[in-house]
Design a protein around this motif. Structure first.
Motif, mmCIF file in Angstrom:
data_model
loop_
_atom_site.group_PDB
_atom_site.id
_atom_site.type_symbol
_atom_site.label_atom_id
_atom_site.label_comp_id
_atom_site.label_asym_id
_atom_site.label_seq_id
_atom_site.Cartn_x
_atom_site.Cartn_y
_atom_site.Cartn_z
ATOM 1 N N ILE A 1 0.839 -1.201 0.000
ATOM 2 C CA ILE A 1 0.000 0.000 0.000
ATOM 3 C C ILE A 1 0.874 1.251 0.000
ATOM 4 O O ILE A 1 0.649 2.189 -0.775
ATOM 5 C CB ILE A 1 -0.958 -0.002 1.210
ATOM 6 N N ILE A 2 1.908 1.256 0.827
ATOM 7 C CA ILE A 2 2.823 2.408 0.898
ATOM 8 C C ILE A 2 3.564 2.582 -0.428
ATOM 9 O O ILE A 2 3.696 3.701 -0.928
ATOM 10 C CB ILE A 2 3.798 2.246 2.080
ATOM 11 N N ASN A 3 4.034 1.474 -1.003
ATOM 12 C CA ASN A 3 4.744 1.548 -2.285
ATOM 13 C C ASN A 3 3.843 2.074 -3.391
ATOM 14 O O ASN A 3 4.273 2.879 -4.225
ATOM 15 C CB ASN A 3 5.307 0.177 -2.673
ATOM 16 N N ALA A 4 2.585 1.642 -3.411
ATOM 17 C CA ALA A 4 1.655 2.111 -4.440
ATOM 18 C C ALA A 4 1.355 3.599 -4.269
ATOM 19 O O ALA A 4 1.249 4.338 -5.252
ATOM 20 C CB ALA A 4 0.370 1.297 -4.403
ATOM 21 N N ARG A 5 1.232 4.044 -3.019
ATOM 22 C CA ARG A 5 1.005 5.478 -2.767
ATOM 23 C C ARG A 5 2.213 6.301 -3.220
ATOM 24 O O ARG A 5 2.060 7.371 -3.804
ATOM 25 C CB ARG A 5 0.725 5.726 -1.299
ATOM 26 N N ALA A 6 3.419 5.792 -2.950
ATOM 27 C CA ALA A 6 4.636 6.502 -3.362
ATOM 28 C C ALA A 6 4.722 6.552 -4.881
ATOM 29 O O ALA A 6 5.057 7.594 -5.457
ATOM 30 C CB ALA A 6 5.871 5.814 -2.783
ATOM 31 N N ARG A 7 4.400 5.444 -5.538
ATOM 32 C CA ARG A 7 4.416 5.404 -7.006
ATOM 33 C C ARG A 7 3.418 6.411 -7.583
ATOM 34 O O ARG A 7 3.722 7.136 -8.530
ATOM 35 C CB ARG A 7 4.083 3.987 -7.474
ATOM 36 N N LYS A 8 2.232 6.480 -6.966
ATOM 37 C CA LYS A 8 1.212 7.430 -7.424
ATOM 38 C C LYS A 8 1.688 8.874 -7.234
ATOM 39 O O LYS A 8 1.506 9.720 -8.107
ATOM 40 C CB LYS A 8 -0.086 7.198 -6.658
ATOM 41 N N ALA A 9 2.339 9.153 -6.101
ATOM 42 C CA ALA A 9 2.859 10.496 -5.841
ATOM 43 C C ALA A 9 3.949 10.866 -6.840
ATOM 44 O O ALA A 9 3.998 12.004 -7.328
ATOM 45 C CB ALA A 9 3.387 10.596 -4.418
ATOM 46 N N GLU A 10 4.828 9.907 -7.157
ATOM 47 C CA GLU A 10 5.886 10.166 -8.144
ATOM 48 C C GLU A 10 5.292 10.435 -9.514
ATOM 49 O O GLU A 10 5.734 11.346 -10.227
ATOM 50 C CB GLU A 10 6.842 8.976 -8.219
ATOM 51 N N GLU A 11 4.267 9.675 -9.896
ATOM 52 C CA GLU A 11 3.626 9.885 -11.194
ATOM 53 C C GLU A 11 2.933 11.236 -11.244
ATOM 54 O O GLU A 11 2.978 11.928 -12.256
ATOM 55 C CB GLU A 11 2.639 8.760 -11.484
ATOM 56 N N LEU A 12 2.294 11.620 -10.139
ATOM 57 C CA LEU A 12 1.637 12.922 -10.077
ATOM 58 C C LEU A 12 2.661 14.048 -10.199
ATOM 59 O O LEU A 12 2.455 15.016 -10.935
ATOM 60 C CB LEU A 12 0.842 13.058 -8.781
ATOM 61 N N ALA B 1 5.598 13.888 -11.619
ATOM 62 C CA ALA B 1 6.115 13.891 -12.990
ATOM 63 C C ALA B 1 5.106 14.520 -13.945
ATOM 64 O O ALA B 1 5.478 15.293 -14.839
ATOM 65 C CB ALA B 1 6.454 12.476 -13.439
ATOM 66 N N ALA B 2 3.827 14.227 -13.753
ATOM 67 C CA ALA B 2 2.789 14.801 -14.609
ATOM 68 C C ALA B 2 2.691 16.308 -14.411
ATOM 69 O O ALA B 2 2.545 17.063 -15.376
ATOM 70 C CB ALA B 2 1.446 14.144 -14.321
ATOM 71 N N MET B 3 2.808 16.731 -13.151
ATOM 72 C CA MET B 3 2.754 18.173 -12.879
ATOM 73 C C MET B 3 3.958 18.864 -13.488
ATOM 74 O O MET B 3 3.836 19.946 -14.065
ATOM 75 C CB MET B 3 2.673 18.422 -11.379
ATOM 76 N N LYS B 4 5.118 18.240 -13.369
ATOM 77 C CA LYS B 4 6.329 18.825 -13.937
ATOM 78 C C LYS B 4 6.203 18.922 -15.456
ATOM 79 O O LYS B 4 6.563 19.931 -16.052
ATOM 80 C CB LYS B 4 7.541 17.974 -13.561
ATOM 81 N N ALA B 5 5.663 17.879 -16.081
ATOM 82 C CA ALA B 5 5.487 17.884 -17.532
ATOM 83 C C ALA B 5 4.459 18.914 -17.967
ATOM 84 O O ALA B 5 4.606 19.549 -19.011
ATOM 85 C CB ALA B 5 5.067 16.500 -18.013
#
Length: 184
Positions: free
Chosen positions: A75-86, A88-92
């Motif tokens: 659960i923690i890993n999936a939340r971290a992955r989602k935060a990283e994707e968010l 990256a999307a915001m940066k893009a």
């Protein structure tokens, strides 16, 4: 988490769905087959529906607690992955990295005093301006609308991404349609 039944039913449903999606956050790639992923989604939706309707709440809460305990790391890993994707999307979507703030969130702030989200401690990164319209970051602007101006293809791509479209989704659908028409 208990939601008051006397309040807005839509707000209750949204709170339950948000809570459940933060716990049961596996993706298709986490499963060996599409069938197992769909079974997982169906089970999660059944639990969500029963919580919303107040059906067998104690048993579902026990099941959720057990799942959280057994899958805490996932659960923690999936939340971290989602935060990283968010991030990256915001940066893009920012376009111009020179205008972005150096905070962990990657949220850009312009010199015009745009709104900054609340920090975990409860304070604001920057006070919310009054009497000002938000100004999009980066890119040229059409003064008549206040939105970034781009060529037609860029605008179509932005609209498609906002609707959830990705290149991978398009490729996958094309392959599925091609192979579904083959007769042996």
């Amino acid at each position: 988490m208990v939601v008051a039944s006397g309040g807005n039913p839509f707000a209750k449903e949204m709170a339950i769905r948000k809570r459940i999606s933060n716990i049961f956050n596996k993706r298709e790639e986490d499963f060996p087959s599409l069938r197992e992923y769909n079974d997982y989604l169906e089970e999660v939706e059944d639990m969500t529906f029963n919580l919303i309707e107040g059906i067998d709440v104690a048993a579902i809460e026990a099941k959720i607690a057990k799942y959280q305990e057994e899958n805490a790391e996932q659960i923690i890993n999936a939340r971290a992955r989602k935060a990283e994707e968010l991030a990256a999307a915001m940066k893009a979507s920012m376009g111009n990295p020179a205008q972005t703030d150096s905070s962990d969130m990657g949220i850009g702030l312009s010199s015009q005093g745009q709104y900054a989200p609340a920090l975990p401690g409860g304070g604001l990164a920057q006070p919310r301006p009054t009497g000002m319209q938000p100004v999009p970051l980066g890119g040229s602007h059409d003064p008549s609308h206040g939105y970034p101006v781009g060529d037609e293809e860029t605008m179509k791509l932005r609209a498609a991404r906002a609707g959830g479209w990705t290149i991978e989704l398009s490729k996958k659908r094309a392959l599925e349609e091609a192979f579904s028409s083959i007769c042996v």
